[in-house]
Design an enzyme around this catalytic site. Structure first.
Site, PDB file in Angstrom:
ATOM      1  N   LYS A 293      48.852  33.338   7.472  1.00  0.00           N
ATOM      2  CA  LYS A 293      47.652  32.586   7.863  1.00  0.00           C
ATOM      3  C   LYS A 293      46.496  32.985   6.958  1.00  0.00           C
ATOM      4  CE  LYS A 293      44.241  33.111  10.618  1.00  0.00           C
ATOM      5  NZ  LYS A 293      43.212  32.458   9.773  1.00  0.00           N
TER       6      LYS A 293
ATOM      7  N   GLU B  14      44.029  46.659   5.668  1.00  0.00           N
ATOM      8  CA  GLU B  14      43.047  46.896   4.603  1.00  0.00           C
ATOM      9  C   GLU B  14      41.739  46.318   5.123  1.00  0.00           C
ATOM     10  OE1 GLU B  14      45.110  45.110   1.279  1.00  0.00           O
ATOM     11  OE2 GLU B  14      46.274  46.921   0.963  1.00  0.00           O
TER      12      GLU B  14
ATOM     13  N   CYS C  29      35.551  43.937  -0.957  1.00  0.00           N
ATOM     14  CA  CYS C  29      35.549  45.095  -0.048  1.00  0.00           C
ATOM     15  C   CYS C  29      35.211  46.382  -0.785  1.00  0.00           C
ATOM     16  CB  CYS C  29      36.905  45.214   0.623  1.00  0.00           C
ATOM     17  SG  CYS C  29      38.242  45.269  -0.589  1.00  0.00           S
TER      18      CYS C  29
ATOM     19  N   GLU D 184      28.421  47.725   6.949  1.00  0.00           N
ATOM     20  CA  GLU D 184      28.846  46.837   5.856  1.00  0.00           C
ATOM     21  C   GLU D 184      28.073  45.516   5.941  1.00  0.00           C
ATOM     22  OE1 GLU D 184      32.742  44.871   6.026  1.00  0.00           O
ATOM     23  OE2 GLU D 184      33.074  45.459   3.940  1.00  0.00           O
TER      24      GLU D 184
HETATM   25  P1  NAD Z   1      37.761  38.631   9.272  1.00  0.00           P
HETATM   26  O1  NAD Z   1      38.274  39.871   9.906  1.00  0.00           O
HETATM   27  O2  NAD Z   1      36.683  37.884   9.942  1.00  0.00           O
HETATM   28  O3  NAD Z   1      38.947  37.577   9.071  1.00  0.00           O
HETATM   29  C1  NAD Z   1      40.113  37.905   8.344  1.00  0.00           C
HETATM   30  C2  NAD Z   1      41.276  37.070   8.848  1.00  0.00           C
HETATM   31  O4  NAD Z   1      41.570  37.451  10.190  1.00  0.00           O
HETATM   32  C3  NAD Z   1      41.000  35.565   8.876  1.00  0.00           C
HETATM   33  O5  NAD Z   1      42.182  34.898   8.471  1.00  0.00           O
HETATM   34  C4  NAD Z   1      40.694  35.320  10.349  1.00  0.00           C
HETATM   35  O6  NAD Z   1      40.973  34.003  10.768  1.00  0.00           O
HETATM   36  C5  NAD Z   1      41.633  36.301  11.020  1.00  0.00           C
HETATM   37  N1  NAD Z   1      41.246  36.724  12.372  1.00  0.00           N
HETATM   38  C6  NAD Z   1      39.996  36.891  12.861  1.00  0.00           C
HETATM   39  N2  NAD Z   1      40.059  37.337  14.147  1.00  0.00           N
HETATM   40  C7  NAD Z   1      41.374  37.465  14.461  1.00  0.00           C
HETATM   41  C8  NAD Z   1      42.080  37.870  15.637  1.00  0.00           C
HETATM   42  N3  NAD Z   1      41.440  38.271  16.734  1.00  0.00           N
HETATM   43  N4  NAD Z   1      43.429  37.881  15.596  1.00  0.00           N
HETATM   44  C9  NAD Z   1      44.094  37.499  14.476  1.00  0.00           C
HETATM   45  N5  NAD Z   1      43.492  37.093  13.336  1.00  0.00           N
HETATM   46  C10 NAD Z   1      42.137  37.083  13.330  1.00  0.00           C
HETATM   47  O7  NAD Z   1      37.357  39.044   7.795  1.00  0.00           O
HETATM   48  P2  NAD Z   1      36.686  38.123   6.682  1.00  0.00           P
HETATM   49  O8  NAD Z   1      35.267  37.884   7.083  1.00  0.00           O
HETATM   50  O9  NAD Z   1      37.583  36.986   6.391  1.00  0.00           O
HETATM   51  O10 NAD Z   1      36.744  39.091   5.397  1.00  0.00           O
HETATM   52  C11 NAD Z   1      35.735  40.006   5.076  1.00  0.00           C
HETATM   53  C12 NAD Z   1      36.117  41.405   5.508  1.00  0.00           C
HETATM   54  O11 NAD Z   1      37.352  41.765   4.906  1.00  0.00           O
HETATM   55  C13 NAD Z   1      35.129  42.455   5.070  1.00  0.00           C
HETATM   56  O12 NAD Z   1      34.953  43.382   6.112  1.00  0.00           O
HETATM   57  C14 NAD Z   1      35.838  43.123   3.893  1.00  0.00           C
HETATM   58  O13 NAD Z   1      35.409  44.444   3.619  1.00  0.00           O
HETATM   59  C15 NAD Z   1      37.247  43.068   4.329  1.00  0.00           C
HETATM   60  N6  NAD Z   1      38.156  43.177   3.191  1.00  0.00           N
HETATM   61  C16 NAD Z   1      38.891  44.317   3.013  1.00  0.00           C
HETATM   62  C17 NAD Z   1      39.733  44.461   1.913  1.00  0.00           C
HETATM   63  C18 NAD Z   1      40.538  45.716   1.672  1.00  0.00           C
HETATM   64  O14 NAD Z   1      41.435  45.676   0.821  1.00  0.00           O
HETATM   65  N7  NAD Z   1      40.273  46.817   2.344  1.00  0.00           N
HETATM   66  C19 NAD Z   1      39.828  43.411   1.003  1.00  0.00           C
HETATM   67  C20 NAD Z   1      39.068  42.273   1.212  1.00  0.00           C
HETATM   68  C21 NAD Z   1      38.246  42.157   2.315  1.00  0.00           C
END
Ligand code: NAD
Length: 490
Positions: A176, A252, A286, A388
């Site tokens: 997804k 991650e 990130c 963040e």
């Molecule tokens: P997010 O957590 O809002 O969403 C990520 C994914 O999770 C999306 O596909 C979303 O639809 C899904 N999701 C959200 N709630 C969910 C739930 N309750 N159950 C299942 N799936 C769910 O994150 P974002 O805003 O898309 O991305 C930004 C974040 O990602 C930042 O915090 C960034 O630091 C982090 N990030 C981390 C890395 C790493 O490698 N550590 C890399 C990139 C981004």
């Protein structure tokens, strides 16, 4: 309008429920996305199970490696389609998408194809009393049906970072992508179809998190493992969902990364490196540095140079080769970042650059832009220095000693990455090793070898991926132990 559909069991599925995919440059429509309901996610999981029981489950590592190479070649062949879809969804400059996002998408498949062909397995010979022996050897098997949930900031790169090793290890996947960036994931499903991926081995479902496809995956009883990249608090929700089935998870998550700049650094290289580390992808990586600590003798010079370079950033259309910064991903995310700009002022920060919304006088005024921003003067405990923000913004603070800056850099609940700038070899190793993070870069940032461990400490994640670390997560190892008696038969 373009339609992004679900790909399940080798077929395309429409849905009555649809949502809009917007272009953050100007808020215009890119596509309609077909949201998968619980029934579709269930069909995808069952298709994955059937694939594992069928010919896909009997493929050898070298057959899978060959298939992964074909996927990479097909991404290369359709490079322009991938570029267009990634740029439409994110608004990022073509200079970035064409050198990082899309080539890394293909590289991930080649890297894990090579890994699976050469991955070693353990063997131990055990001496037993009386002269007998035991031979122990491990065999690598897939975990099963793996749920893969990814974010919007590096859509293809981060998705394939998990899809490639999961498939290399022989798993079936239910993927997804973020609801903000469904484009390149849909193209990837087309690639899977055209290279002949067996039906059910790769399934794509679109939707949101709670009460949508994300939650339907993480709560599905027949999902065998979950791998997730995104926000730390989403990770916590997924961990609760995975707890019932005691499912393996790899996370991650977010970061509040420190940069440490010593006065003995190569100033010009450092300032180039820090401009990337703070502003690449409008700060939506990130690994970006949101806390910058500068040794006091260099502090003033650094602030002046940074502010000057920020003034030279070009906020423009993605296709313009001179554009260096794009918009944020969505109106919601822009509002979140702007709320931190307001909070910084309330907390008493000096705003050295930016701090607002740019005005263009053209269609970009309907998009989701903020100014690149530099703030200073806050105490270490301020919310803008501890939380963040995930935008083109950093807080700059002076420091006086190595010991002091290590303590301040490590004083965070996150622990993803650090970047350290110095020409002192001993200090470089000392400080690099002292960082409580998964990734310590010295005189560099976001310099990746895909065989190395990648992940974070604390709120920044659980586990490591990359190279063998990925293969070990996406495999179930079975140790086979056989007793060997040395008294020969008569
Ligand atoms: P997010 O957590 O809002 O969403 C990520 C994914 O999770 C999306 O596909 C979303 O639809 C899904 N999701 C959200 N709630 C969910 C739930 N309750 N159950 C299942 N799936 C769910 O994150 P974002 O805003 O898309 O991305 C930004 C974040 O990602 C930042 O915090 C960034 O630091 C982090 N990030 C981390 C890395 C790493 O490698 N550590 C890399 C990139 C981004």
């Amino acid at each position: 309008m373009q339609q992004y559909r679900n790909y399940i069991d080798g077929r395309w599925y429409e849905s009555a429920k649809r949502f809009d995919d917007l272009n953050p440059i100007d808020g215009s429509h890119v596509a309609q996305v077909h949201e998968a309901d619980r029934g579709m996610v269930d069909r995808a999981v069952r298709a994955g199970r059937a694939a594992l029981d069928g010919p896909w489950g009997r493929t050898s590592p070298s057959e899978r490696a060959a298939l992964l190479y074909r996927i990479a070649d097909e991404i290369d062949r359709r490079r322009d389609d991938f570029l267009a879809a990634e740029i439409a969804d994110t608004g990022k400059p073509v200079s970035m998408a064409s050198t990082i996002d899309i080539p890394r998408g293909a590289a991930n498949f080649r890297a894990f194809a090579d890994q699976i062909k050469t991955a070693p397995l353990e063997t131990f010979q055990t001496d037993l009393p009386g002269g007998a022996q035991a031979l122990n050897y491990a065999v690598r098997k897939p975990l099963g049906v793996v749920g893969i949930i990814s974010p919007w900031n590096l859509p293809l790169l981060l998705l394939t970072w998990k899809v490639a090793p999961a498939l290399a290890c022989g798993n079936a996947v239910v993927v997804k992508p973020s609801e903000e960036t469904p484009g390149t994931a849909t193209l990837l499903a087309e690639v899977m179809e055209s290279v002949g991926m067996p039906a059910g081995a790769f399934n794509l479902v679109h939707g949101f998190g709670p009460d949508s496809a994300g939650e339907f995956i993480t709560t599905h009883p027949d999902i065998d493992a979950i791998t997730f990249t995104g926000e730390s608090r989403t990770g916590a929700a997924i961990m609760r969902a995975a707890a019932d089935g005691v499912k393996p998870i790899s996370f991650e998550l977010g970061g509040k990364n420190a940069a440490i700049i010593f006065a003995d650094c190569d100033f010009d290289k450092m300032i180039d490196g820090m401009m990337r580390a703070i502003f690449l992808n409008a700060g939506q990586v990130c690994l970006c540095s949101e806390r910058v600590y500068v040794e006091r003798p260099l502090y003033q010079r650094f602030c002046e140079a940074l502010v000057q370079r920020v003034g030279e950033l070009k906020l423009g259309l993605p296709q313009d080769a001179t554009t260096t910064m794009g918009p944020l991903i969505s109106a919601e995310h822009r509002d979140k970042v702007l709320s931190y700009f307001a909070l910084a002022r309330e907390e008493g920060a000096q705003v050295l650059a930016g701090g607002g919304v740019p005005h263009f006088g053209d269609r970009r005024d309907q998009g989701f832009w903020v100014e690149p921003t530099v703030i200073a003067g806050l105490p270490d405990g301020a919310r803008c220095v501890t939380e963040e923000i995930f935008g083109p913004v950093c807080h700059v603070a002076p420091f006086d000693s190595e010991r002091e800056v290590i303590a301040r850099a490590n004083d965070t609940r996150y622990g993803l990455a650090a970047t350290i700038w110095t020409s002192n070899l001993n200090r470089a190793h000392r400080v690099g090793q002292a960082m409580r993070v998964g990734l310590s870069w010295i005189n560099s940032w976001f310099l990746r070898d895909l065989r190395t461990p990648f992940g974070g400490a604390g709120l920044s994640g659980i586990g490591r991926e990359g190279g063998l670390h990925s293969l070990n997560f996406y495999s179930e190892l079975t140790n086979v132990c056989i007793r060997i008696d040395h008294d020969a038969d008569a």
